[in-house]
Design a protein around this motif. Structure first.
Motif, PDB file in Angstrom:
ATOM      1  N   GLN C 240       1.000  -1.100   0.014  1.00  0.00           N
ATOM      2  CA  GLN C 240      -0.089  -0.047  -0.036  1.00  0.00           C
ATOM      3  C   GLN C 240       1.003   1.148  -0.061  1.00  0.00           C
ATOM      4  OE1 GLN C 240      -3.227   0.745  -0.167  1.00  0.00           O
ATOM      5  NE2 GLN C 240      -2.699   2.878   0.134  1.00  0.00           N
ATOM      6  N   ASP C 241       1.000   1.949  -0.963  1.00  0.00           N
ATOM      7  CA  ASP C 241       1.808   3.061  -1.078  1.00  0.00           C
ATOM      8  C   ASP C 241       1.041   3.857  -2.083  1.00  0.00           C
ATOM      9  OD1 ASP C 241       3.811   5.084  -1.785  1.00  0.00           O
ATOM     10  OD2 ASP C 241       5.330   3.759  -1.780  1.00  0.00           O
ATOM     11  N   LEU C 242       0.608   5.187  -1.637  1.00  0.00           N
ATOM     12  CA  LEU C 242      -0.277   6.032  -2.218  1.00  0.00           C
ATOM     13  C   LEU C 242       0.433   6.687  -3.706  1.00  0.00           C
ATOM     14  CD1 LEU C 242      -1.647   8.403   0.361  1.00  0.00           C
ATOM     15  CD2 LEU C 242      -3.000   6.788  -1.293  1.00  0.00           C
ATOM     16  N   ARG C 243       1.891   6.462  -3.796  1.00  0.00           N
ATOM     17  CA  ARG C 243       2.541   7.044  -4.969  1.00  0.00           C
ATOM     18  C   ARG C 243       2.280   5.913  -6.072  1.00  0.00           C
ATOM     19  NH1 ARG C 243       8.573   7.056  -2.852  1.00  0.00           N
ATOM     20  NH2 ARG C 243       7.558   5.462  -1.765  1.00  0.00           N
ATOM     21  N   LYS C 244       1.992   4.657  -5.669  1.00  0.00           N
ATOM     22  CA  LYS C 244       1.780   3.467  -6.756  1.00  0.00           C
ATOM     23  C   LYS C 244      -0.066   3.471  -6.921  1.00  0.00           C
ATOM     24  CE  LYS C 244       5.141   1.458  -8.480  1.00  0.00           C
ATOM     25  NZ  LYS C 244       5.725   1.368  -9.707  1.00  0.00           N
ATOM     26  N   THR C 245      -0.629   3.379  -5.765  1.00  0.00           N
ATOM     27  CA  THR C 245      -2.140   2.996  -5.841  1.00  0.00           C
ATOM     28  C   THR C 245      -2.744   4.274  -6.206  1.00  0.00           C
ATOM     29  OG1 THR C 245      -2.325   3.500  -3.473  1.00  0.00           O
ATOM     30  CG2 THR C 245      -1.824   1.311  -3.873  1.00  0.00           C
ATOM     31  N   ASN C 246      -2.614   5.327  -5.657  1.00  0.00           N
ATOM     32  CA  ASN C 246      -3.223   6.455  -6.275  1.00  0.00           C
ATOM     33  C   ASN C 246      -2.559   7.625  -6.528  1.00  0.00           C
ATOM     34  OD1 ASN C 246      -4.564   5.144  -3.939  1.00  0.00           O
ATOM     35  ND2 ASN C 246      -6.562   6.529  -4.585  1.00  0.00           N
ATOM     36  N   PRO C 247      -1.886   7.514  -7.936  1.00  0.00           N
ATOM     37  CA  PRO C 247      -0.549   8.312  -8.170  1.00  0.00           C
ATOM     38  C   PRO C 247      -1.082   9.999  -8.177  1.00  0.00           C
ATOM     39  CG  PRO C 247      -0.869   6.576  -9.794  1.00  0.00           C
ATOM     40  CD  PRO C 247      -2.154   6.523  -8.904  1.00  0.00           C
ATOM     41  N   TYR C 248      -0.225  10.677  -7.373  1.00  0.00           N
ATOM     42  CA  TYR C 248      -0.496  12.004  -7.318  1.00  0.00           C
ATOM     43  C   TYR C 248       0.761  12.704  -8.081  1.00  0.00           C
ATOM     44  CZ  TYR C 248       2.165  11.528  -3.265  1.00  0.00           C
ATOM     45  OH  TYR C 248       3.201  11.186  -2.188  1.00  0.00           O
ATOM     46  N   SER C 249       0.812  13.726  -8.298  1.00  0.00           N
ATOM     47  CA  SER C 249       1.989  14.784  -8.997  1.00  0.00           C
ATOM     48  C   SER C 249       2.382  13.709 -10.229  1.00  0.00           C
ATOM     49  CB  SER C 249       2.968  14.613  -7.814  1.00  0.00           C
ATOM     50  OG  SER C 249       4.168  15.454  -8.406  1.00  0.00           O
ATOM     51  N   CYS C 250       3.749  13.430 -10.254  1.00  0.00           N
ATOM     52  CA  CYS C 250       3.700  12.690 -11.815  1.00  0.00           C
ATOM     53  C   CYS C 250       4.586  11.412 -11.312  1.00  0.00           C
ATOM     54  CB  CYS C 250       4.875  13.398 -12.548  1.00  0.00           C
ATOM     55  SG  CYS C 250       4.028  15.104 -13.451  1.00  0.00           S
ATOM     56  N   TYR C 251       4.147  10.894 -10.320  1.00  0.00           N
ATOM     57  CA  TYR C 251       4.489   9.652  -9.785  1.00  0.00           C
ATOM     58  C   TYR C 251       4.385   8.537 -10.709  1.00  0.00           C
ATOM     59  CZ  TYR C 251       6.477  11.224  -5.478  1.00  0.00           C
ATOM     60  OH  TYR C 251       7.361  11.768  -4.533  1.00  0.00           O
ATOM     61  N   ASN C 252       3.270   8.691 -11.817  1.00  0.00           N
ATOM     62  CA  ASN C 252       2.962   7.460 -12.625  1.00  0.00           C
ATOM     63  C   ASN C 252       3.884   7.621 -13.738  1.00  0.00           C
ATOM     64  OD1 ASN C 252       1.729   9.681 -13.494  1.00  0.00           O
ATOM     65  ND2 ASN C 252      -0.269   9.101 -13.769  1.00  0.00           N
ATOM     66  N   GLU C 253       4.701   8.443 -13.764  1.00  0.00           N
ATOM     67  CA  GLU C 253       5.854   8.567 -15.133  1.00  0.00           C
ATOM     68  C   GLU C 253       6.968   8.000 -14.585  1.00  0.00           C
ATOM     69  OE1 GLU C 253       5.745  12.419 -16.596  1.00  0.00           O
ATOM     70  OE2 GLU C 253       3.765  12.686 -16.511  1.00  0.00           O
ATOM     71  N   VAL C 254       7.301   7.559 -13.226  1.00  0.00           N
ATOM     72  CA  VAL C 254       8.825   7.052 -12.875  1.00  0.00           C
ATOM     73  C   VAL C 254       8.440   5.546 -12.492  1.00  0.00           C
ATOM     74  CG1 VAL C 254       9.781   9.029 -12.352  1.00  0.00           C
ATOM     75  CG2 VAL C 254       8.243   8.196 -10.764  1.00  0.00           C
ATOM     76  N   GLN C 255       9.587   4.947 -12.593  1.00  0.00           N
ATOM     77  CA  GLN C 255       9.537   3.657 -12.386  1.00  0.00           C
ATOM     78  C   GLN C 255      10.153   3.374 -11.123  1.00  0.00           C
ATOM     79  OE1 GLN C 255       8.606   1.131 -14.102  1.00  0.00           O
ATOM     80  NE2 GLN C 255       8.376   1.870 -16.464  1.00  0.00           N
ATOM     81  N   PHE C 256       9.578   2.533 -10.082  1.00  0.00           N
ATOM     82  CA  PHE C 256       9.983   2.176  -8.874  1.00  0.00           C
ATOM     83  C   PHE C 256       9.339   1.241  -8.079  1.00  0.00           C
ATOM     84  CE2 PHE C 256       6.993   4.202  -5.959  1.00  0.00           C
ATOM     85  CZ  PHE C 256       6.368   5.179  -6.839  1.00  0.00           C
ATOM     86  N   ASP C 257       9.885   0.417  -7.460  1.00  0.00           N
ATOM     87  CA  ASP C 257       8.879  -0.690  -6.708  1.00  0.00           C
ATOM     88  C   ASP C 257       8.414  -0.210  -5.333  1.00  0.00           C
ATOM     89  OD1 ASP C 257      11.571  -2.587  -7.814  1.00  0.00           O
ATOM     90  OD2 ASP C 257       9.640  -2.449  -8.679  1.00  0.00           O
ATOM     91  N   VAL C 258       7.767  -0.964  -4.707  1.00  0.00           N
ATOM     92  CA  VAL C 258       7.282  -0.797  -3.315  1.00  0.00           C
ATOM     93  C   VAL C 258       7.775  -1.855  -2.455  1.00  0.00           C
ATOM     94  CG1 VAL C 258       5.448  -0.583  -1.960  1.00  0.00           C
ATOM     95  CG2 VAL C 258       5.263   0.666  -4.115  1.00  0.00           C
TER      96      VAL C 258
END
Lengths: 434, 179, 416
Positions: C240-258
């Protein structure tokens, strides 16, 4: 060994004769011998007290500097050149502080506890053989006496914790009692092995039995396990990290010395360092050859081309200084090791502490005693004892030494690799088991 | 996305008034959770979406516990994020925010307190414990059924509820330095 | 007469003992703030623990109601001093959502870079203090060495080492200084080996393992019931990481793991946070490579070119507007706003972001006036702390330091 407890060196009556004949008198030293022993004991004790105090003051600064260098800082460097007057400044500050006794604390016990913690440590200093002549009291049962007295300081700790009328201090005091009891046993059993080898509990004798180069020392070749056990138990007895539960700063806010301020706190503080110094000195005396030089002959002997017991006057003085130098080097190496361990390791929990002592160190020391007994008393079929006829002790040429060095490297290296393999397996099992 | 204006918060007196009221205001469409609650026959009022796209509903205090259980068990809203107390000048309101770990959706539930009382959600989510204590402390809403409704941020003998709009700062009844 | 006959010593259950009620805090070296834990101890076993908070209550929420939106911003850094960029972000994004302000892409990337650097500093401090509580004094200094480097970067960027006040509505205060991207890249390249350095002394240390493995286990139901989020929740196995589950800002344009853990004990929470630091390094590297406009010098040169071209066009008599302006995604401010008298329209929003401690939320109700009507901070530490009594009761007292340290609670966020 019916050696008198107090003994004085030969040059003492000669020196006094010179002084007394200057005034036109003469003394029959045979009658005055008991007074001379007392005089000698007083002289040495005073010297040692001064040396001990200076050491302690130096050690406080050394600890701060060493810890700082290991964490990429500089340590105190403002007060005096390279911070050397820092401890003096701290001592003066503590002297000037108000002496607070908490309301509800037992005034008498509160005041007596630091003294009770401090005194046994200073009694030790009389037993340490700094050089072959500079030992205040060479008790025949010195080793026993040391550990009997060291238990007294625990009483001081517990009293300090109870008399402070503070729950944190009480917890600290209780923990320290449990810890001290658990680690006395491996401490004494490690020394027991050394006493077995020497055949005497007189600490001066134990040092003399290790005469020679470094492979004669007990902790190097004969019982390195004893050295390790002793060192670990020393850290526990002196309440140093990783065994500093009684004064665990982040849990108990200073534990048993929470309520102490001013000179009483300074007494606790200094006593801890004095105990560390004394215990390191005992490590050196029991296991690392005391004041003997690692090469074999002393530098003074090499320079003057005479064996040690024939040196007189200035060269004898130089020899004494050199012996003191070797002794202090080794002691400070162990003190540095204790500080290095402090900078590296976290703290043990109480159950881990007890478990480590009762379930690991004590069985190990029991096995160690058996091994030592075998080493000392087992004889080869031709009647020679095993240890005396170890080939390595009879190697004379450089090539045979080189072979033995290679064999030793292989053996120790293999041992090291095996232990680290075992350790990581144990860690994996621990992680998988949770 | 519309914001509901200041509402009266009074229940319509008769069915006719209700029908008139419903016919008068523009109907706000029900979001996903609103539809689920409607299907479970729990009376809610749909408030549309907020500025960030989160769905908002209004539930009466009497239906709150039933709605809470339904939301947790059937709609998978398993995380209670916070409980906020809001002091509108004529009424007190608790706003609960929920989040679903499984579907990553969130919901805001507004509950208007009747006479300053509102049921506590502690039996359903333990996390509501401290949040409701804070809401009681700062706004003054009493949560019925809360195991330990005491002040949490202010000192235990404080008078008044600081986040209310009519709270008087520097109340002379509270003198701190004499304590 | 035996020992059992001495009055008051034996009860029916055995030797009579007393429970000790100890106050841990509010002044204590290890409670990460001013927190009071009223603990009932039986020997070394904790029988009851009641946390008392509120010592650090500074009425941040009431302050928002008497200050304009921009006047309130400097105090945001201090809501939670370790994640000041995150507090700023939720506040500023709440207003941007209510007022539907346009945010250029460059601004989003700058925000992402600063937020991830802030995550690294927060985790470094957590690492140092966690080990300090366990008794190891050295790693703190190594962690602070890296924090110093990041603070230098922040000082170049915002002018302050810790209290930044950098974000504005629809943009940021000022653009990156020229050469900052290169400095940041040089620093980030050295970071993973520094993290290896920290792990070398801790991760396989038997003392640490004995103190943290299997301690403070939190199963998923407990987490969800109490509202625990962040690394503590991820250590149970839920990604559960908001950067992956509900992306805000431009987090859906970078690749990273949780990173997730498996056993949800203190050791796993430690591993998760160390892994998160590495992921942050990855994100920052990608953002530095992808930032629209590149280095600021580049943008300034481009702007100078455009100005020169426009002047030349004017001299030639052509319409200067025919020359295209700078890409609007390269700007640092979406639209011109008079910050002092700014009035967003009436609305409400609950905006969230993933702070180092968990889900940080800001519930803002605006009523069209220059001051907020109600502002509520949902701090992750508030819920993370409420689970402490459940974890501690029945455990040993020295475990408290390990468990409490691993929850990563910062008291200013709890009390606001």
């Amino acid at each position: 060994m019916n050696q008198p407890v107090f003994d004085f060196p030969d040059w003492l009556p000669r020196l006094l004769d010179q002084g007394i004949s200057h005034f036109g008198g003469s003394v029959n030293w045979a009658d005055w011998a008991p007074w001379l022993t007392i005089l000698w004991a007083i002289i040495v004790f005073t010297l040692i007290a001064v040396v001990a105090q200076a050491s302690v003051i130096f050690m406080v600064l050394m600890e701060r500097k060493v810890l700082a260098w290991m964490t990429q800082r500089k340590g105190p460097n403002r007060v005096g050149p390279w911070g050397t007057l820092q401890t003096l400044a701290d001592g003066v500050k503590l002297l000037f502080k108000e002496d607070i006794i908490p309301k509800g604390a037992n005034k008498f016990l509160f005041t007596v506890a630091p003294a009770l913690f401090f005194l046994p440590t200073f009694v030790f200093f009389g037993l340490i053989p700094f050089t072959n002549q500079l030992v205040a009291v060479a008790l025949p049962a010195g080793a026993l006496f040391v550990f009997a007295i060291s238990s007294l300081s625990v009483v001081g700790l517990v009293l300090a914790g109870w008399a402070s009328n503070n729950k944190y201090s009480l917890l600290g005091g209780m923990r320290s009692a449990a810890q001290a009891i658990s680690y006395e046993i491996p401490l004494v059993m490690a020394v027991l092995g050394v006493v077995l080898f020497t055949g005497s509990m007189n600490i001066a004798e134990i040092v003399k039995a290790q005469a020679g180069p470094f492979w004669n020392w007990y902790g190097v070749l004969l019982t390195p396990i004893s050295l390790v056990i002793f060192f670990i138990s020393t850290l526990a007895e002196v309440n140093r990290v990783p065994f500093d539960l009684p004064e665990a700063e982040s849990e108990l806010v200073s534990g048993y010395n929470t309520e102490y301020s001013g000179m009483k706190f300074a007494l606790f503080f200094l006593a801890e360092y004095a105990a560390l110094f004394a215990m390191s000195a005992f490590t050196v005396a029991f296991f690392v050859g005391g004041y003997f030089s690692p090469f074999g002959p002393f530098i003074t002997e090499l320079v003057t081309h005479q064996p040690a017991d024939q040196l007189t006057g200035l060269s004898q003085l130089a020899l004494q200084v050199e012996m003191l130098f070797w002794f202090m080097m080794k002691t400070y190496f162990f003190i540095f090791l204790a500080m290095w361990v402090r900078a590296t390791l976290p703290r043990l929990k109480p159950d881990q502490l007890m478990g480590f002592s009762w379930k690991f160190l004590i069985p190990l020391s029991i096995i160690n005693i058996f091994v030592i007994a075998i080493e000392k008393y087992m004889v080869l079929p031709n009647g020679q004892p095993v240890m005396a006829s170890l080939p390595v002790l009879q190697a004379t040429t450089v090539s045979s030494w080189a072979i033995w060095v290679v064999i030793a490297a292989v053996v120790f290296g293999g041992f090291f690799v095996l232990m680290s393999r075992l350790l990581s397996e144990k860690l994996e099992a621990r992680l998988a088991r949770r | 996305m519309s914001e509901e204006q200041k509402e009266t918060g009074k229940e319509p007196a008769t069915k006719q008034d209700a029908a008139v009221a419903v016919a008068a205001e523009p109907t706000i469409p029900a979001g996903e959770f609103g539809k689920a609650l409607d299907a479970a026959r729990i009376p809610v009022r749909h408030l549309g979406l907020d500025a960030g796209g989160m769905e908002m509903v209004d539930i009466a205090p009497a239906d709150l516990l039933q709605a809470g259980e339904h939301l947790r068990d059937k709609c998978q809203l398993d995380l209670l994020l916070s409980c906020t107390g809001v002091d509108w000048k004529d009424r007190l309101e608790s706003v609960y925010h929920f989040y679903s770990i499984k579907t990553h959706k969130s919901l805001a539930v507004k509950v208007t307190a009747e006479n300053g009382h509102s049921p506590s959600l502690v039996p359903i989510w333990n996390g509501a414990d401290w949040h409701e204590r804070e809401s009681y402390d700062l706004i003054g809403i009493h949560y019925d059924g809360h195991p330990n409704l005491t002040r949490i941020l202010m000192p235990t003998d404080w008078l008044g509820h600081p986040l209310r709009k009519d709270y008087k700062v520097d109340d002379p009844r509270l003198v701190w330095n004499e304590r | 007469m035996s020992i059992k006959d001495i009055p008051g010593v034996f009860t029916e259950q055995g030797l009579k003992t007393e429970d000790l009620v100890v106050n841990i805090g509010p002044q204590h070296p290890s409670t990460h703030g001013v927190l009071r834990l009223i603990t009932t101890l039986n020997g070394e076993v904790v029988k009851d623990m009641v946390p008392v908070i509120g010592y650090l209550h500074r009425s941040k929420e009431k302050m928002a109601e008497s200050r304009s939106y921009f006047q309130y911003q400097p105090t945001l850094d201090r809501v939670e001093y370790l994640s000041s960029f995150f507090d700023h972000y939720v506040y500023v994004s709440s207003i941007e959502r209510i007022a539907k302000l346009k945010v250029p892409k460059r601004v989003e990337y700058i925000r992402m870079i600063t937020m991830e650097l802030n995550r690294i500093t927060s985790h470094l401090l957590w690492f140092g203090t966690f080990l300090l509580d366990l008794g190891a004094t050295s790693p703190l200094f190594y962690a602070f060495r890296e924090r110093e480097d990041i603070f230098k970067l922040f000082e170049d960027l915002t002018g302050a080492r810790m209290m930044y006040n950098y974000y504005r509505f629809g943009g940021v205060n000022a653009d990156l200084p020229p050469g900052w991207i290169e400095k940041c890249r040089r620093f980030i390249r050295t970071m993973p080996e520094k993290i290896d350095e920290y792990e070398a002394i801790v991760t396989k240390n038997p003392i640490i393992l004995d103190r943290t493995v299997g301690i403070g286990r939190m199963d998923i139901e407990t987490c969800l019931k109490y509202g625990v989020t962040g690394a503590s929740l991820r250590a149970t196995g839920i990604a559960q990481d908001l950067r992956k589950t509900n992306p805000y800002s431009c987090y859906n344009e970078v690749q990273f793991d949780v990173p997730v853990g498996k056993h949800a004990d203190v050791y796993d929470r430690y591993l998760v946070r160390m892994a998160e630091m590495r992921e942050s390094c990855k994100i920052i590297e990608q953002c530095l490579d992808k930032i629209p406009g590149g280095d600021t010098q580049n943008i300034r040169n481009k702007q100078a070119e455009i100005d020169a071209a426009k002047a030349a066009a004017k001299e030639r008599g052509e319409d200067p507007k025919s020359i295209p302006d700078l890409d609007p995604d390269w700007l640092t401010q979406g639209q011109k706003i008079n910050l002092m008298t700014y009035k967003p329209p009436a609305g409400e929003v609950f905006s969230m972001c993933e702070s180092p401690r968990g889900m940080l939320g800001c519930y803002m109700i605006s009523d069209g006036t220059p001051k907020a009507y109600r502002l509520k901070w949902r701090g992750a530490s508030f819920s993370n702390l409420s689970v402490l009594p459940e974890l501690m009761i029945g455990n040993l007292y020295p475990d408290l330091m390990a468990i409490f340290g691993s929850l990563d609670v910062i008291l200013p966020e709890v009390d606001r």
